[in-house]
Design a protein around this motif. Sequence first.
Motif, PDB file in Angstrom:
ATOM      1  N   TYR A  20       9.876  45.350  10.582  1.00  0.00           N
ATOM      2  CA  TYR A  20       9.784  46.391   9.555  1.00  0.00           C
ATOM      3  C   TYR A  20      11.185  46.697   9.016  1.00  0.00           C
ATOM      4  N   ALA A  21      12.142  46.797   9.939  1.00  0.00           N
ATOM      5  CA  ALA A  21      13.509  47.124   9.513  1.00  0.00           C
ATOM      6  C   ALA A  21      14.110  45.985   8.701  1.00  0.00           C
ATOM      7  N   VAL A  22      13.868  44.751   9.133  1.00  0.00           N
ATOM      8  CA  VAL A  22      14.420  43.592   8.432  1.00  0.00           C
ATOM      9  C   VAL A  22      13.770  43.456   7.051  1.00  0.00           C
ATOM     10  N   GLU A  23      12.450  43.663   6.982  1.00  0.00           N
ATOM     11  CA  GLU A  23      11.765  43.569   5.680  1.00  0.00           C
ATOM     12  C   GLU A  23      12.231  44.676   4.736  1.00  0.00           C
ATOM     13  N   GLU A  24      12.438  45.866   5.298  1.00  0.00           N
ATOM     14  CA  GLU A  24      12.926  46.977   4.466  1.00  0.00           C
ATOM     15  C   GLU A  24      14.290  46.615   3.866  1.00  0.00           C
ATOM     16  N   SER A  64      15.557  45.639  -0.181  1.00  0.00           N
ATOM     17  CA  SER A  64      16.686  46.247  -0.899  1.00  0.00           C
ATOM     18  C   SER A  64      17.690  45.202  -1.348  1.00  0.00           C
ATOM     19  N   GLY A  65      17.336  43.939  -1.180  1.00  0.00           N
ATOM     20  CA  GLY A  65      18.226  42.861  -1.625  1.00  0.00           C
ATOM     21  C   GLY A  65      19.275  42.460  -0.612  1.00  0.00           C
ATOM     22  N   LEU A  66      19.159  42.993   0.618  1.00  0.00           N
ATOM     23  CA  LEU A  66      20.144  42.632   1.648  1.00  0.00           C
ATOM     24  C   LEU A  66      19.635  41.406   2.411  1.00  0.00           C
ATOM     25  N   GLY A  67      20.540  40.453   2.667  1.00  0.00           N
ATOM     26  CA  GLY A  67      20.087  39.216   3.298  1.00  0.00           C
ATOM     27  C   GLY A  67      21.049  38.679   4.336  1.00  0.00           C
ATOM     28  N   ASP A  68      22.092  39.442   4.616  1.00  0.00           N
ATOM     29  CA  ASP A  68      23.093  38.984   5.570  1.00  0.00           C
ATOM     30  C   ASP A  68      23.032  39.929   6.776  1.00  0.00           C
ATOM     31  N   PHE A  69      22.320  39.492   7.802  1.00  0.00           N
ATOM     32  CA  PHE A  69      21.970  40.398   8.896  1.00  0.00           C
ATOM     33  C   PHE A  69      22.858  40.183  10.124  1.00  0.00           C
ATOM     34  N   GLU A 105      16.347  37.003  19.585  1.00  0.00           N
ATOM     35  CA  GLU A 105      17.009  35.905  18.878  1.00  0.00           C
ATOM     36  C   GLU A 105      15.988  34.813  18.576  1.00  0.00           C
ATOM     37  N   LYS A 106      15.118  34.572  19.538  1.00  0.00           N
ATOM     38  CA  LYS A 106      14.114  33.526  19.335  1.00  0.00           C
ATOM     39  C   LYS A 106      13.119  33.903  18.255  1.00  0.00           C
ATOM     40  N   TYR A 107      12.853  35.215  18.127  1.00  0.00           N
ATOM     41  CA  TYR A 107      11.799  35.651  17.215  1.00  0.00           C
ATOM     42  C   TYR A 107      12.057  35.199  15.782  1.00  0.00           C
ATOM     43  N   PHE A 108      13.304  35.210  15.363  1.00  0.00           N
ATOM     44  CA  PHE A 108      13.611  34.850  13.972  1.00  0.00           C
ATOM     45  C   PHE A 108      13.963  33.375  13.813  1.00  0.00           C
ATOM     46  N   ALA A 109      13.858  32.607  14.894  1.00  0.00           N
ATOM     47  CA  ALA A 109      14.196  31.175  14.843  1.00  0.00           C
ATOM     48  C   ALA A 109      12.916  30.351  14.720  1.00  0.00           C
ATOM     49  N   PHE A 129      11.168  34.342   7.964  1.00  0.00           N
ATOM     50  CA  PHE A 129      12.591  34.616   8.201  1.00  0.00           C
ATOM     51  C   PHE A 129      13.364  33.392   8.673  1.00  0.00           C
ATOM     52  N   TYR A 130      12.714  32.236   8.633  1.00  0.00           N
ATOM     53  CA  TYR A 130      13.440  31.011   8.963  1.00  0.00           C
ATOM     54  C   TYR A 130      14.558  30.849   7.943  1.00  0.00           C
ATOM     55  N   GLY A 131      15.713  30.426   8.419  1.00  0.00           N
ATOM     56  CA  GLY A 131      16.795  30.105   7.485  1.00  0.00           C
ATOM     57  C   GLY A 131      17.524  31.329   6.947  1.00  0.00           C
ATOM     58  N   LYS A 132      17.127  32.547   7.375  1.00  0.00           N
ATOM     59  CA  LYS A 132      17.880  33.740   6.941  1.00  0.00           C
ATOM     60  C   LYS A 132      19.216  33.747   7.685  1.00  0.00           C
TER      61      LYS A 132
END
Length: 289
Positions: free
Chosen positions: A38-42, A46-51, A63-67, A91-94
Amino acid sequence: MAMKIIFPVAGVGTRFLPATKEVPKEILPVLDKPLIQYAVEEAAASGLGDFIFITAPGKEALEKYFAPNAGLDEFLARHGKERLLDDVKRFYGKKITYIRQEQALGFGHAISLAEAVVGDEPFAISLPDDLILSERPVMTQMIEVYEKYRSPLIAFMKVPREEAPRYGIAAGPMLEERVFRIEQLVEKPALADAPSNYAVIGRYIMTPDIFPLLRRGRKGAGAEIQLTDAVVELMKKRQVLGYFFEGRRFDAGTTLGYIETLVHVALRRDDTRDFTRRLLRGLVRDEKL
Ligand code: G1P
């Protein structure tokens, strides 16, 4: 303005033990999505992509969840589950940088670890425990205010006074609708010392001059290095603003808040709304409860 955004996710999650013994609390599902998503999608909305994730030992699942998970992808593709496949691939490749906080020295310390990655630019912070549902993503609202004033900015909401000791609490004059200048700020005050009922909610836009203040490493509330204390130091040098965001915040970091979060998310989703409404109406009608 595309800023980097830090998600501090190193906490032990004691309030949700034993569930969080092996599973990070940020992976606990709100319906079918983990809280962190939810936090990452929010942020993405807003146009943010560098997490930047500040994690801790034992939180490898995050870490595995987004891989990528080739086995799962192949299974879903083979069974024609295209929609689910799109969901898991989202979120692959983010761009996600993981930084380990080896010792639990506090929220402020966690942020200080991101200094080298953040560099000399303003940056955002989002605490996933604070789930916010709003028409306009909170960071979109905050970036607009930041671009106007160029001052560090913290999200706020008014809370019942007796709840003040659970939050960072601030006071100061309004500059315009929703925006005030923070003149007093205190982390988790005793009720008698709370300067107002304006509570810090976990969304921030900070400037890099916060880092030297965090590096001093002074311990504050809970014997931890607190971001709030570094902000108090920063306020001696420059204006820091508070922003009453549009939207509703849920405290998914406590068991009662988690129940409220689940119900509200279910009431807002097309595929769960009617069922949840009927369920709640039925429960209210059932006098035995
Ligand atoms: C943190 C902040 C606090 C803020 C709260 C909002 O505290 O330090 O100022 O009010 O988040 O959720 P925590 O709840 O992590 O102890």
